[in-house]
Design a protein around this motif. Structure first.
Motif, PDB file in Angstrom:
ATOM      1  N   ASP A   1     -28.312 -24.641   2.575  1.00 42.32           N
ATOM      2  CA  ASP A   1     -29.308 -24.918   1.540  1.00 42.32           C
ATOM      3  C   ASP A   1     -29.668 -26.395   1.491  1.00 42.32           C
ATOM      4  O   ASP A   1     -30.833 -26.749   1.298  1.00 42.32           O
ATOM      5  N   ALA A   2     -28.689 -27.260   1.691  1.00 40.73           N
ATOM      6  CA  ALA A   2     -28.932 -28.699   1.650  1.00 40.73           C
ATOM      7  C   ALA A   2     -29.722 -29.180   2.871  1.00 40.73           C
ATOM      8  O   ALA A   2     -30.514 -30.115   2.773  1.00 40.73           O
ATOM      9  N   ALA A   3     -29.515 -28.529   4.007  1.00 33.04           N
ATOM     10  CA  ALA A   3     -30.162 -28.973   5.247  1.00 33.04           C
ATOM     11  C   ALA A   3     -31.570 -28.415   5.431  1.00 33.04           C
ATOM     12  O   ALA A   3     -32.389 -29.030   6.130  1.00 33.04           O
ATOM     13  N   MET A   4     -31.870 -27.287   4.828  1.00 27.61           N
ATOM     14  CA  MET A   4     -33.177 -26.645   5.068  1.00 27.61           C
ATOM     15  C   MET A   4     -34.381 -27.504   4.676  1.00 27.61           C
ATOM     16  O   MET A   4     -35.347 -27.548   5.443  1.00 27.61           O
ATOM     17  N   PRO A   5     -34.377 -28.192   3.533  1.00 27.39           N
ATOM     18  CA  PRO A   5     -35.588 -28.951   3.169  1.00 27.39           C
ATOM     19  C   PRO A   5     -35.954 -30.062   4.157  1.00 27.39           C
ATOM     20  O   PRO A   5     -37.124 -30.398   4.305  1.00 27.39           O
ATOM     21  N   ASN A   6     -34.966 -30.605   4.857  1.00 27.89           N
ATOM     22  CA  ASN A   6     -35.221 -31.716   5.768  1.00 27.89           C
ATOM     23  C   ASN A   6     -35.259 -31.294   7.233  1.00 27.89           C
ATOM     24  O   ASN A   6     -35.398 -32.145   8.110  1.00 27.89           O
ATOM     25  N   ALA A   7     -35.137 -30.016   7.492  1.00 26.37           N
ATOM     26  CA  ALA A   7     -35.092 -29.534   8.875  1.00 26.37           C
ATOM     27  C   ALA A   7     -36.476 -29.551   9.500  1.00 26.37           C
ATOM     28  O   ALA A   7     -37.475 -29.260   8.852  1.00 26.37           O
ATOM     29  N   SER A   8     -36.502 -29.917  10.765  1.00 19.04           N
ATOM     30  CA  SER A   8     -37.774 -29.911  11.501  1.00 19.04           C
ATOM     31  C   SER A   8     -37.745 -28.751  12.494  1.00 19.04           C
ATOM     32  O   SER A   8     -37.580 -28.942  13.689  1.00 19.04           O
ATOM     33  N   LEU A   9     -37.906 -27.560  11.953  1.00 18.76           N
ATOM     34  CA  LEU A   9     -37.917 -26.346  12.757  1.00 18.76           C
ATOM     35  C   LEU A   9     -39.306 -25.721  12.728  1.00 18.76           C
ATOM     36  O   LEU A   9     -40.084 -25.957  11.802  1.00 18.76           O
ATOM     37  N   SER A  10     -39.583 -24.913  13.717  1.00 22.11           N
ATOM     38  CA  SER A  10     -40.828 -24.158  13.698  1.00 22.11           C
ATOM     39  C   SER A  10     -40.766 -23.152  12.550  1.00 22.11           C
ATOM     40  O   SER A  10     -39.690 -22.856  12.027  1.00 22.11           O
ATOM     41  N   GLU A  11     -41.923 -22.620  12.184  1.00 22.65           N
ATOM     42  CA  GLU A  11     -41.957 -21.628  11.100  1.00 22.65           C
ATOM     43  C   GLU A  11     -41.107 -20.411  11.455  1.00 22.65           C
ATOM     44  O   GLU A  11     -40.410 -19.860  10.591  1.00 22.65           O
ATOM     45  N   ALA A  12     -41.157 -20.002  12.711  1.00 19.60           N
ATOM     46  CA  ALA A  12     -40.387 -18.841  13.149  1.00 19.60           C
ATOM     47  C   ALA A  12     -38.886 -19.106  13.054  1.00 19.60           C
ATOM     48  O   ALA A  12     -38.117 -18.259  12.589  1.00 19.60           O
ATOM     49  N   ASP A  13     -38.472 -20.314  13.493  1.00 16.40           N
ATOM     50  CA  ASP A  13     -37.055 -20.656  13.419  1.00 16.40           C
ATOM     51  C   ASP A  13     -36.591 -20.789  11.969  1.00 16.40           C
ATOM     52  O   ASP A  13     -35.487 -20.358  11.625  1.00 16.40           O
ATOM     53  N   MET A  14     -37.426 -21.371  11.111  1.00 15.85           N
ATOM     54  CA  MET A  14     -37.054 -21.513   9.704  1.00 15.85           C
ATOM     55  C   MET A  14     -36.940 -20.134   9.056  1.00 15.85           C
ATOM     56  O   MET A  14     -36.032 -19.890   8.252  1.00 15.85           O
ATOM     57  N   ALA A  15     -37.826 -19.218   9.425  1.00 17.03           N
ATOM     58  CA  ALA A  15     -37.745 -17.857   8.899  1.00 17.03           C
ATOM     59  C   ALA A  15     -36.445 -17.198   9.343  1.00 17.03           C
ATOM     60  O   ALA A  15     -35.805 -16.487   8.564  1.00 17.03           O
ATOM     61  N   LYS A  16     -36.043 -17.439  10.585  1.00 17.63           N
ATOM     62  CA  LYS A  16     -34.794 -16.879  11.099  1.00 17.63           C
ATOM     63  C   LYS A  16     -33.600 -17.470  10.353  1.00 17.63           C
ATOM     64  O   LYS A  16     -32.665 -16.745  10.004  1.00 17.63           O
ATOM     65  N   VAL A  17     -33.623 -18.777  10.093  1.00 18.55           N
ATOM     66  CA  VAL A  17     -32.542 -19.422   9.348  1.00 18.55           C
ATOM     67  C   VAL A  17     -32.432 -18.809   7.953  1.00 18.55           C
ATOM     68  O   VAL A  17     -31.333 -18.487   7.479  1.00 18.55           O
ATOM     69  N   LYS A  18     -33.569 -18.619   7.298  1.00 16.31           N
ATOM     70  CA  LYS A  18     -33.566 -18.028   5.955  1.00 16.31           C
ATOM     71  C   LYS A  18     -33.040 -16.595   5.992  1.00 16.31           C
ATOM     72  O   LYS A  18     -32.307 -16.179   5.097  1.00 16.31           O
ATOM     73  N   GLU A  19     -33.412 -15.863   7.030  1.00 16.79           N
ATOM     74  CA  GLU A  19     -32.935 -14.485   7.174  1.00 16.79           C
ATOM     75  C   GLU A  19     -31.421 -14.454   7.377  1.00 16.79           C
ATOM     76  O   GLU A  19     -30.711 -13.657   6.761  1.00 16.79           O
TER      77      GLU A  19
END
Length: 79
Positions: free
Chosen positions: A31-49
């Motif tokens: 949760d702390a790392a997600m706001p500052n992560a530079s991932l693609s939308e697809a990768d961020m969706a996978k992280v959230k999943e």
């Protein structure tokens, strides 16, 4: 004799409770790392999943599965 058995049981169960408590720590790190992560939308969706899956598995008592999902999310975030 009974006290030795009690001590042995407490020592045997201690790693299980420590393992269960690791999941919330991993979720907080994600949760702390997600706001500052530079991932693609697809990768961020996978992280959230994976993060959601990890929480669900933790709540159902599958701490090994939870840690696996959360570990993959942390790997994708680089933490």
């Amino acid at each position: 004799m009974i006290s030795r058995i009690s001590i042995a049981l407490m020592l045997a169960l201690a790693p299980m409770t420590a393992f269960a408590n690791q999941c919330p720590t991993m979720m907080a790190a994600i949760d702390a790392a997600m706001p500052n992560a530079s991932l693609s939308e697809a990768d961020m969706a996978k992280v959230k999943e994976l993060r959601a899956q990890g929480e669900q598995l933790h709540q159902s008592g599958d701490h090994a599965g939870s840690e696996a999902a959360l570990g993959e999310a942390k790997k994708m975030l680089g933490i």
